[in-house]
Write a protein that holds these residues in place. Structure first.
Motif, PDB file in Angstrom:
ATOM      1  N   ASP A  71       6.671   2.113  -0.564  1.00 25.64           N
ATOM      2  CA  ASP A  71       7.690   1.555  -1.461  1.00 25.64           C
ATOM      3  C   ASP A  71       9.058   2.194  -1.240  1.00 25.64           C
ATOM      4  O   ASP A  71      10.090   1.525  -1.302  1.00 25.64           O
ATOM      5  CB  ASP A  71       7.270   1.722  -2.920  1.00 25.64           C
ATOM      6  N   SER A  72       9.062   3.486  -0.969  1.00 25.29           N
ATOM      7  CA  SER A  72      10.348   4.180  -0.811  1.00 25.29           C
ATOM      8  C   SER A  72      10.976   3.946   0.554  1.00 25.29           C
ATOM      9  O   SER A  72      12.191   4.034   0.704  1.00 25.29           O
ATOM     10  CB  SER A  72      10.186   5.673  -1.074  1.00 25.29           C
ATOM     11  N   LEU A  77      12.173   0.227   7.294  1.00 25.40           N
ATOM     12  CA  LEU A  77      11.187  -0.025   8.348  1.00 25.40           C
ATOM     13  C   LEU A  77      11.429  -1.371   9.019  1.00 25.40           C
ATOM     14  O   LEU A  77      11.886  -2.330   8.393  1.00 25.40           O
ATOM     15  CB  LEU A  77       9.779   0.004   7.768  1.00 25.40           C
ATOM     16  N   SER A  78      11.037  -1.415  10.259  1.00 21.18           N
ATOM     17  CA  SER A  78      11.097  -2.684  10.986  1.00 21.18           C
ATOM     18  C   SER A  78       9.934  -3.566  10.522  1.00 21.18           C
ATOM     19  O   SER A  78       8.952  -3.063   9.959  1.00 21.18           O
ATOM     20  CB  SER A  78      11.005  -2.433  12.486  1.00 21.18           C
ATOM     21  N   PRO A  79      10.013  -4.861  10.722  1.00 17.35           N
ATOM     22  CA  PRO A  79       8.914  -5.749  10.302  1.00 17.35           C
ATOM     23  C   PRO A  79       7.562  -5.366  10.909  1.00 17.35           C
ATOM     24  O   PRO A  79       6.532  -5.466  10.251  1.00 17.35           O
ATOM     25  CB  PRO A  79       9.365  -7.132  10.780  1.00 17.35           C
ATOM     26  N   ALA A  80       7.567  -4.896  12.141  1.00 20.78           N
ATOM     27  CA  ALA A  80       6.309  -4.485  12.771  1.00 20.78           C
ATOM     28  C   ALA A  80       5.725  -3.251  12.081  1.00 20.78           C
ATOM     29  O   ALA A  80       4.507  -3.168  11.842  1.00 20.78           O
ATOM     30  CB  ALA A  80       6.529  -4.202  14.249  1.00 20.78           C
ATOM     31  N   VAL A  86       1.292  -1.945   5.757  1.00 19.15           N
ATOM     32  CA  VAL A  86       0.545  -2.814   4.835  1.00 19.15           C
ATOM     33  C   VAL A  86      -0.926  -2.867   5.239  1.00 19.15           C
ATOM     34  O   VAL A  86      -1.824  -2.818   4.387  1.00 19.15           O
ATOM     35  CB  VAL A  86       1.169  -4.224   4.789  1.00 19.15           C
ATOM     36  N   SER A  87      -1.200  -2.936   6.532  1.00 19.07           N
ATOM     37  CA  SER A  87      -2.600  -2.957   6.974  1.00 19.07           C
ATOM     38  C   SER A  87      -3.295  -1.629   6.668  1.00 19.07           C
ATOM     39  O   SER A  87      -4.482  -1.606   6.331  1.00 19.07           O
ATOM     40  CB  SER A  87      -2.697  -3.295   8.457  1.00 19.07           C
ATOM     41  N   GLU A  88      -2.569  -0.510   6.764  1.00 19.60           N
ATOM     42  CA  GLU A  88      -3.144   0.791   6.400  1.00 19.60           C
ATOM     43  C   GLU A  88      -3.497   0.817   4.911  1.00 19.60           C
ATOM     44  O   GLU A  88      -4.558   1.319   4.528  1.00 19.60           O
ATOM     45  CB  GLU A  88      -2.163   1.927   6.709  1.00 19.60           C
TER      46      GLU A  88
END
Length: 125
Positions: A71-72, A77-80, A86-88
């Motif tokens: 969140d912070s 971050l880049s989209p990748a 998010v997957s983590e």
């Protein structure tokens, strides 16, 4: 003499006829709760429950840390990288769910292992 024998037979026969079978009832759950083995099994289950809860809390803490970090830093971050983070987080959610299922199964298995001998002993009485 014949009268005395007849009287003895009548008296002994009447005691057999009037004898009552005595039946008692017992609360099975209460009896199991009073057994010392039941207390030991309960203590053992409580210890296992506390250990499993502590391990689960570690997983939840790790998940919370990852979410707050994401969140912070998500704006930078880049989209990748967002996708990787998010997957983590989703993987951690899945791990927490699997751990909950595994811990419930472990508790049920341990409870059966501990209570089966107690129930068998109680049924013998």
């Amino acid at each position: 003499m014949k009268f005395i024998c007849t009287l003895c037979l009548l008296l002994s026969g009447s005691t057999v006829l009037f004898a009552q079978s005595k039946t008692g009832y017992i609360n099975f759950q209460q009896m199991i709760g009073m057994m010392p083995e039941s207390k030991l099994a309960g203590d053992s289950l409580n210890i296992l429950q506390e250990k499993l809860n502590a391990d689960g809390q570690q997983l939840v803490a790790e998940y919370s840390k990852k979410v707050t970090d994401f969140d912070s830093t998500q704006h930078t971050l880049s989209p990748a990288m967002k996708e990787v983070k998010v997957s983590e987080i989703k993987a951690l959610q899945a791990n927490i769910q699997k751990y909950k299922e595994m811990s419930e199964q472990a508790m049920n298995t341990r409870e059966q292992q501990l209570l089966t001998p107690i129930l068998d002993k109680a049924k013998r009485f």
